[in-house]
Scaffold this motif. Sequence first.
Motif, mmCIF file in Angstrom:
data_model
loop_
_atom_site.group_PDB
_atom_site.id
_atom_site.type_symbol
_atom_site.label_atom_id
_atom_site.label_comp_id
_atom_site.label_asym_id
_atom_site.label_seq_id
_atom_site.Cartn_x
_atom_site.Cartn_y
_atom_site.Cartn_z
ATOM 1 N N GLY A 281 23.160 -2.537 -1.015
ATOM 2 C CA GLY A 281 22.755 -2.118 -2.353
ATOM 3 C C GLY A 281 23.920 -2.127 -3.328
ATOM 4 N N GLU B 203 19.764 -6.218 -12.267
ATOM 5 C CA GLU B 203 19.603 -5.798 -10.867
ATOM 6 C C GLU B 203 18.236 -6.152 -10.291
ATOM 7 O OE1 GLU B 203 18.062 -2.311 -13.264
ATOM 8 O OE2 GLU B 203 19.681 -3.786 -13.403
ATOM 9 N N ASN C 39 15.612 -0.693 -8.490
ATOM 10 C CA ASN C 39 15.962 -1.255 -7.189
ATOM 11 C C ASN C 39 14.730 -1.846 -6.515
ATOM 12 O OD1 ASN C 39 17.127 -1.863 -4.719
ATOM 13 N ND2 ASN C 39 17.041 0.243 -3.967
ATOM 14 N N ALA D 128 17.637 5.086 -7.630
ATOM 15 C CA ALA D 128 18.150 4.100 -8.575
ATOM 16 C C ALA D 128 17.490 4.262 -9.944
ATOM 17 C CB ALA D 128 17.913 2.692 -8.031
ATOM 18 N N SER E 124 18.422 -7.984 -6.783
ATOM 19 C CA SER E 124 17.890 -7.226 -5.645
ATOM 20 C C SER E 124 16.744 -7.973 -4.974
ATOM 21 C CB SER E 124 17.441 -5.829 -6.086
ATOM 22 O OG SER E 124 16.441 -5.893 -7.091
ATOM 23 N N GLN F 156 17.733 -3.897 2.022
ATOM 24 C CA GLN F 156 18.606 -2.814 2.470
ATOM 25 C C GLN F 156 18.088 -2.219 3.776
ATOM 26 O OE1 GLN F 156 18.293 -0.589 -1.183
ATOM 27 N NE2 GLN F 156 19.105 -2.362 -2.276
ATOM 28 N N MET G 3 23.543 2.487 -6.691
ATOM 29 C CA MET G 3 22.910 1.509 -5.817
ATOM 30 C C MET G 3 23.333 1.704 -4.360
ATOM 31 S SD MET G 3 20.767 -0.253 -7.499
ATOM 32 C CE MET G 3 20.425 -1.388 -6.165
#
Length: 358
Positions: A127, A141, A83, A76, A145, A89, A247
Amino acid sequence: MNKWMKVFMKDSALVPLVAILLGLLAGAVIMLIGGFNPLKSYAALVEKVFGSSYDIGETMREITPLLLCGLSVAFAYRTGLFNIGAEGQLVMGMLGAVWVGVGVDLPAFIHAPLAIIAGMLTGGMWGAIVGWLKAARGINEVITSIMMNWIALYLANYLIGRFLLAEGTQRSGMINAGASITSSWLSGMFGGSRLHWGVLLAVLAVPVFYILLWKTKQGYELRAVGHNPHAAQYAGMNVKANIVKAMFVGGMFAGLAGVIEVLGVFGYMTRAAASTGHGFDGIAVALLGGNHPVGILFSSILFGFLTYGSAGMSFEADVPPEIIRVIIGLVIFFVAASGLVKWLFKPFMAKRKKEAAG
């Protein structure tokens, strides 16, 4: 020596090495202040990591999810995104793998690969949600995230309790993974450790990362969007789609980390009150590795050594395991403060220049 120092000042790849040495040295000072023997502590750490074939196998097992989570964060970052959601994830990767493991009954040679693919896709989709929010709504993000980490944890707990737990297992909250990537051959080779085929998958992920990002047209577009989205859009690239793709791929790496943990190490998944921590450690692994796949491989090895070896420091030298986290934090600090590291070497450079001029 003068030539080497010039290379050092120009080549940032050597900065992490010095940062590691400074971190270990600072950790030794902290241990001395706390009344611990740093030489005995570090010797106990090394003995724990290399003391037996079992310990070597367990260290390799510890390195594996750190490597994959580091690759997730770095992918990322290389595409202009940060990220922090690798932890969520990873959890969703676990859930996807277990859902297929429990939900379908297939021969082992089909069941395990299908569960791996399902887990990777689940992590990737988790993601991709962050990427879509960034592309479609302009939401940062980093914020989404982080939030998605906790959503993943509690959503997984709910889905496990609602759909996957069998009768009589409500109290334990534990479900069998259904599929497996364990290896009696690898385990036997390393003294009965929990080493599994996921180690091979993690190693293969390193060249996949490199080839995808630097040797393909799609990788060029991803990097171009990360460097300058406005120029990329002017060149005809679909900036929003590439953000989502970046992502998604990063989530797949983290999802694979979750898959191998649940199918290779534990063999089950439970309703958890807290996350594993591998996704957050992946941020540090990526930073220390310079967000390059080869660098991440070596930094994950270091982190695996320190994490697994901390038990040796605790039992043999009575050093609290939190000291290892302090040392890791110091290493990260010196990597982040690369200007400070180079500044420390300026006197040596000045002396060499003066001698050369003389």
